[in-house]
Design an enzyme around this catalytic site. Structure first.
Site, short mmCIF file in Angstrom:
data_model
loop_
_atom_site.label_atom_id
_atom_site.label_comp_id
_atom_site.label_asym_id
_atom_site.label_seq_id
_atom_site.Cartn_x
_atom_site.Cartn_y
_atom_site.Cartn_z
N TRP A 131 0.83 -1.21 0.00
CA TRP A 131 0.00 0.00 0.00
C TRP A 131 0.86 1.25 0.00
CZ3 TRP A 131 -4.87 1.27 -0.95
CH2 TRP A 131 -5.30 2.55 -0.59
N GLU A 178 -0.47 -8.78 -8.35
CA GLU A 178 0.26 -7.50 -8.21
C GLU A 178 1.24 -7.59 -7.05
OE1 GLU A 178 1.78 -4.21 -9.25
OE2 GLU A 178 -0.06 -4.73 -10.32
N ARG A 234 -20.94 -14.96 -7.19
CA ARG A 234 -20.29 -13.97 -6.33
C ARG A 234 -18.81 -14.27 -6.16
NH1 ARG A 234 -25.31 -13.75 -2.10
NH2 ARG A 234 -26.42 -12.06 -3.15
#
Length: 126
Positions: free
Chosen positions: A30, A74, A60
């Site tokens: 982050w 990532e 879902r």
């Protein structure tokens, strides 16, 4: 008793340590990876939308899980890039190839998101 490689069972304390390291990894991603921040922001939007639009549990899971896979890849791509940068910023053909392949892996999973969402949702609107 240890396994063939000398690893002992983790137990509750080991699981907590692993969870702590995972949180440190998420925090580092982050703080240092703008692509990861963008993907988290996209997930904050698409996660609830996928929950609402999915008509079954499987739908879902597919809608939301496809987005989670992009973030996981990532993280792998960013970790690989960090290791490559650890050994120096000078250009090396193999380092560049590895970085490009990591980026391509993220791209492939983004295309998977498009495919999953299109296959599940477009027939309802057409």
């Amino acid at each position: 008793m240890a396994d063939l490689y000398g690893h002992l069972p983790r137990g509750p304390a080991g699981v907590l340590r692993a969870a702590k390291w995972s949180m440190l990894g998420l925090r580092a991603a982050w703080l240092h990876e703008s692509s990861f921040r963008l993907e988290v922001c996209m997930f904050v939007v698409l996660g609830p939308v996928g929950w609402q639009l999915g008509q079954t549990g499987v739908e879902r899971v597919l809608l939301i899980g496809s987005c989670l896979l992009v973030m996981a890849m990532e993280l792998m791509n960013s970790s690989m890039e960090a290791v490559i940068e650890r050994y120096g910023a000078e250009h090396h053909e193999l380092a560049g190839r590895a970085k490009d392949m990591g980026s391509a892996a993220v791209f492939v999973l983004m295309m998977n998101v498009v495919l999953v969402w299109a296959v599940l949702l477009l027939p309802r609107w057409l």
